[in-house]
Design a protein around this motif. Sequence first.
Motif, short mmCIF file in Angstrom:
data_model
loop_
_atom_site.label_atom_id
_atom_site.label_comp_id
_atom_site.label_asym_id
_atom_site.label_seq_id
_atom_site.Cartn_x
_atom_site.Cartn_y
_atom_site.Cartn_z
N ASP A 378 -4.01 13.20 -14.73
CA ASP A 378 -3.38 12.49 -13.62
C ASP A 378 -3.95 11.08 -13.52
OD1 ASP A 378 -2.01 14.83 -12.95
OD2 ASP A 378 -3.67 15.57 -11.74
N LYS A 379 -3.20 10.23 -12.80
CA LYS A 379 -3.64 8.86 -12.59
C LYS A 379 -3.75 8.60 -11.09
CE LYS A 379 -1.68 7.06 -16.86
NZ LYS A 379 -0.79 6.07 -17.49
N GLY A 380 -4.82 7.97 -10.72
CA GLY A 380 -5.04 7.67 -9.32
C GLY A 380 -6.52 7.56 -9.03
N VAL A 381 -6.95 7.89 -7.77
CA VAL A 381 -8.34 7.79 -7.34
C VAL A 381 -8.69 9.05 -6.54
CG1 VAL A 381 -10.02 6.47 -6.00
CG2 VAL A 381 -8.20 5.29 -7.26
N ILE A 382 -9.89 9.58 -6.80
CA ILE A 382 -10.38 10.70 -5.99
C ILE A 382 -11.70 10.31 -5.34
CG2 ILE A 382 -9.26 12.43 -7.43
CD1 ILE A 382 -12.00 13.08 -8.60
N PRO A 427 1.47 11.70 -11.70
CA PRO A 427 1.04 13.01 -12.19
C PRO A 427 0.87 12.99 -13.71
CG PRO A 427 2.88 13.24 -10.66
CD PRO A 427 2.75 11.79 -10.98
N GLY A 428 -0.04 13.81 -14.19
CA GLY A 428 -0.29 13.91 -15.63
C GLY A 428 0.73 14.80 -16.33
N THR A 429 0.68 14.80 -17.66
CA THR A 429 1.68 15.53 -18.48
C THR A 429 1.02 16.44 -19.51
OG1 THR A 429 1.78 13.68 -20.02
CG2 THR A 429 3.36 13.70 -18.22
N ALA A 434 5.87 21.27 -17.85
CA ALA A 434 6.18 19.89 -18.18
C ALA A 434 6.96 19.25 -17.04
CB ALA A 434 6.98 19.84 -19.48
N GLY A 435 6.69 17.99 -16.79
CA GLY A 435 7.39 17.28 -15.73
C GLY A 435 6.86 17.60 -14.34
N ALA A 436 5.56 17.87 -14.23
CA ALA A 436 4.97 18.16 -12.93
C ALA A 436 5.11 16.96 -12.00
CB ALA A 436 3.50 18.54 -13.11
N LYS A 437 5.29 17.25 -10.69
CA LYS A 437 5.53 16.18 -9.73
C LYS A 437 4.33 15.94 -8.82
CE LYS A 437 10.53 16.97 -9.64
NZ LYS A 437 11.70 17.27 -8.79
#
Length: 453
Positions: A378-382, A427-429, A434-437
Amino acid sequence: MGAIVLLLDDDEPAVPGEETRRPAQICNSGSVVDRFELDIVGDAKGWIRVEPSEVNVFPDQSVGVELVFTPPRSAELPAGEVPFALRVMSHEDIEGSVVEETSVTVGPFTDFGVQLAPTTKRTRFGARFHAVVDNRGNAPLRVRMYASDRDSALRFAFVYPETVVAHGKGALVPVKVNPLTRRWRGADLSLPFQVLVAHHGEAAVEERTADGAVVQAALLSDAVVKFVMAVGAAVLALIALWLFVLKPSVESEARKQLPPVANASDGPSGSPSPSKGTSPGPSPSGPSPPPGGADVPPPLPTPGASDGRGETEQPPGDGPGGPDPEGNGRSGDGQAFDQRVEADVRPSAAFDTGARYTVPEDATLFVSDVVFENVAADKGVIRLQRGDTVLRRLALDAFSNEDEHYDEPIRFGPGEEVVLAVSCRAPGTLVEPAGAKTCTPAVYFSGRLVTTQ
């Protein structure tokens, strides 16, 4: 009347470069002695003449003359039949002059040569030459091509093994020359060869040869080997420079940039300082005070230790390893504890704090190991928080699993929450489906859970 010309039939061809003669008769059909001048008319007059060129003939008499043929040995005069005319001019009776037309057969001759272009060629795998066949004869030339080398180290292939060359023309015959073996290293090797051109005539076989050579170069020249060795040495030097000079400097500088470990003066907002690859526990100089603020008392003395007056002290409370009288546990007490918290957050710029764990009201949690998980890329910040206080902040793009150990455990008091806050950018892949939201990062933490009552 006038002159009468009698040409005798003769099938013998005129050989180029040689002299050929043919007899003829000049008759005087007039009533007086006449003088006749003889010459040749036509394109062949340059190599045909009459001997003698002037004769006196009595009435009703004849005089013999000869036609002399000297065709040049040149491709400009093709083999075959050549027409010409014998003109007889009468001095006494102009109207009695005659022009007798006839022809002569010019015989063929063979003259050819061959040469290579270029004569020498340098190559590693194979070379292409051209055999130039020059037909200097006066008739079409049919030849066959052959090639050989004395060491049998070459393979030859002619595009046209047999060819016909027009008279006075030349032909290019491509020939491929390939060494039978490869040379990996070493100096250039010269491999001479010979091309043979054969013409099968009616009487004999005529041959011409041309010499050539292939200079076989090594696949790896000495310069290339030296260059590769130099590059290898440079790579090894760079690796050594990184391992023994740059990497220690980078790690040292990175340690300097880490935030300090939280202590009593930092207050509840102080963030812990992770130390990867180390085990939690007291420092060699003695036990450290537990984190979490000034409200935590110092650790109790070890049971059986002397108080300096010759007497031993026993810990109050429930005995060795139990909580202190004020209800605060110690990181070395209690029971082993671990927990995993996973988020499920849709893309948003805001932080979602729904993923959390609440410490029981009668216990204190000391966290010494934390593993941040991002297996889906995934992409973002935690953020790892104690309630609303941010303890750690990481970019999801930078890791898939991040393992952190703390020399000084992170303290979560009774009823406080361990919060995993997530801001999902994309979201990551890397995992199903596949195609998780949603973004699904998680945090796993372990340590000691100490009962305080």
